[in-house]
Design an enzyme around this catalytic site. Structure first.
Site, mmCIF file in Angstrom:
data_model
loop_
_atom_site.group_PDB
_atom_site.id
_atom_site.type_symbol
_atom_site.label_atom_id
_atom_site.label_comp_id
_atom_site.label_asym_id
_atom_site.label_seq_id
_atom_site.Cartn_x
_atom_site.Cartn_y
_atom_site.Cartn_z
ATOM 1 C CE LYS A 29 -6.936 1.255 10.563
ATOM 2 N NZ LYS A 29 -5.863 0.686 9.730
ATOM 3 N N GLY A 63 -0.068 5.228 -0.852
ATOM 4 C CA GLY A 63 -1.060 6.000 -0.100
ATOM 5 C C GLY A 63 -0.421 7.136 0.692
ATOM 6 C CD GLN A 64 -2.437 11.187 5.023
ATOM 7 O OE1 GLN A 64 -3.287 10.400 5.446
ATOM 8 N NE2 GLN A 64 -2.265 12.389 5.540
ATOM 9 N N GLY A 112 0.862 -1.193 0.000
ATOM 10 C CA GLY A 112 0.000 0.000 0.000
ATOM 11 C C GLY A 112 0.891 1.233 0.000
ATOM 12 N NE ARG A 128 -3.332 3.668 -5.977
ATOM 13 C CZ ARG A 128 -3.276 4.701 -5.141
ATOM 14 N NH1 ARG A 128 -4.102 5.715 -5.271
ATOM 15 N NH2 ARG A 128 -2.395 4.727 -4.154
ATOM 16 C CG ASP A 146 -5.109 -7.219 -5.187
ATOM 17 O OD1 ASP A 146 -5.205 -6.898 -3.983
ATOM 18 O OD2 ASP A 146 -6.084 -7.558 -5.885
ATOM 19 C CE1 TYR A 148 -9.330 3.300 8.421
ATOM 20 C CE2 TYR A 148 -9.901 4.446 10.447
ATOM 21 C CZ TYR A 148 -8.968 4.106 9.484
ATOM 22 O OH TYR A 148 -7.683 4.589 9.592
HETATM 23 N N1 SER Z 1 -7.393 9.525 9.159
HETATM 24 C C1 SER Z 1 -8.263 8.405 9.301
HETATM 25 C C2 SER Z 1 -9.628 8.718 8.837
HETATM 26 O O1 SER Z 1 -10.038 9.850 8.976
HETATM 27 C C3 SER Z 1 -8.341 7.978 10.734
HETATM 28 O O2 SER Z 1 -7.372 7.052 11.019
HETATM 29 O O3 SER Z 1 -10.303 7.855 8.366
#
Ligand code: SER
Length: 320
Positions: free
Chosen positions: A146, A11-12, A8, A36, A53, A142
């Site tokens: 977690k 990503g950020q 990954g 990607r 992937d 989400y």
């Molecule tokens: N930055 C994330 C979100 O806003 C939280 O871990 O989904």
């Protein structure tokens, strides 16, 4: 020297973690995996990059073997607000990537880092100085992923000896890749919009307190925890870490002191409002401080100075 696979990687977090790991472990010892193809191409300009992937167990395993990896940093996740739009997909991706990482780590003897988040907490968690060990009943898919990840990480450690470790990241503020679909994204977007349009419309309520952290501290936390002496760790999955905490209105007022022409308004997204209100205001990170010497370096003012300069440059160069 450890050999690390970042999954990954586009990503950020991954975008900046790859560079941070290269500095710490050497370019030859870091491999960046991303799904990607166009992003893989971009990463390949400065790092060893593979198209992968994370849900493809076989190819994931072959990659670990090919590059003789001994630590996997699994960053694959759909963020909180996006997850609410498609909970099935969020579960499939977030838990699928995690289980593949843990099972391959077990089979191929790797350590695993998977981030947890403030999103692991929910409405009935104490919001002020949220303890390390407390009620965890998140209200988002989400967050459910977690908490599941934290439990699985500890289970794989106890049952199979997998060296799984994790931190609960606050909202991460950064000027590399943009976050996509998170509730805390506003605290990144505003730094670009301030230069681009001089105004910002915020989707999170003005008084929603949330933990935030500047990316350099998040990167340090990651490598510091993965290098920590295991005999000192009473916890593993996952550690509260904190550095700053504010509401949108507080951040915008601070920004206005620097750029007096800045204006803002609110168009609150009910999904984001619900998520933001369910998350901690400020976490108690004393266990991370005691068990692996966590100490944040970036406060609100220093972060703002750095972000304003970096985002101004990106807007002026047409990169945003
Ligand atoms: N930055 C994330 C979100 O806003 C939280 O871990 O989904």
């Amino acid at each position: 020297m450890k050999r690390i696979l970042v999954v990954g990687a586009g990503g950020q977090i991954g975008t900046e973690l790859v560079t941070h790991l290269q500095k710490n472990y050497g370019e030859d010892n870091v491999v960046a995996a991303e799904v990607r193809p166009d992003v893989v191409k971009k990463i390949a300009e400065h790092a060893q990059a593979v198209e992968l992937d994370a849900l493809d167990f076989q190819k994931y395993g072959e990659t670990i073997k090919k590059y003789k990896i001994d630590a996997v940093y699994n960053l694959v996740a759909l963020l909180s607000a996006k997850g609410e739009l498609n909970p099935d997909l969020a579960w499939k991706i977030n838990i699928g990537a995690l289980l593949n990482s843990l099972n391959l780590a077990r089979e191929l003897h790797c350590a695993v880092f998977t981030p947890s988040s403030i999103g692991a907490f929910g409405y009935n968690t104490p919001h002020y100085k949220t303890p390390q060990d407390t009620i965890m009943r998140p209200d988002t898919i989400y967050g459910v992923c977690k908490v599941t990840g934290e439990l699985l990480g500890d289970y794989y450690f106890k049952r199979f000896g997998v060296d799984a470790r994790s931190v609960r990241f606050p909202g991460l503020i950064s000027n590399g890749a943009l976050p996509g679909g998170g509730t805390t994204d506003y605290a990144v977007e505003v730094f670009y919009e301030i230069w681009k349009h001089g105004k910002y419309t915020c989707a999170v309520p003005r008084d929603a307190y949330m933990d935030m952290m500047y990316m350099p501290d998040a990167l340090t936390a990651t490598t510091q925890l993965m290098e920590a002496d295991p005999s000192r760790l009473k916890h593993r999955n996952s550690f509260n870490i904190a550095s700053m905490s504010f509401t949108p209105e507080q951040l915008f007022n601070e920004l206005k002191k620097r750029i007096p022409t800045f204006t803002w308004d609110y168009k609150v997204d009910p999904i984001k409002a619900d998520i933001a209100n369910s998350w901690p205001d400020i976490m108690d990170d004393s266990c991370a401080r005691a068990e692996w010497d966590w100490t944040p370096k970036w406060g609100l003012q220093e972060m703002m100075t750095d972000m304003l300069a970096a985002c101004r440059e990106k807007v002026e160069n047409g990169e945003y």
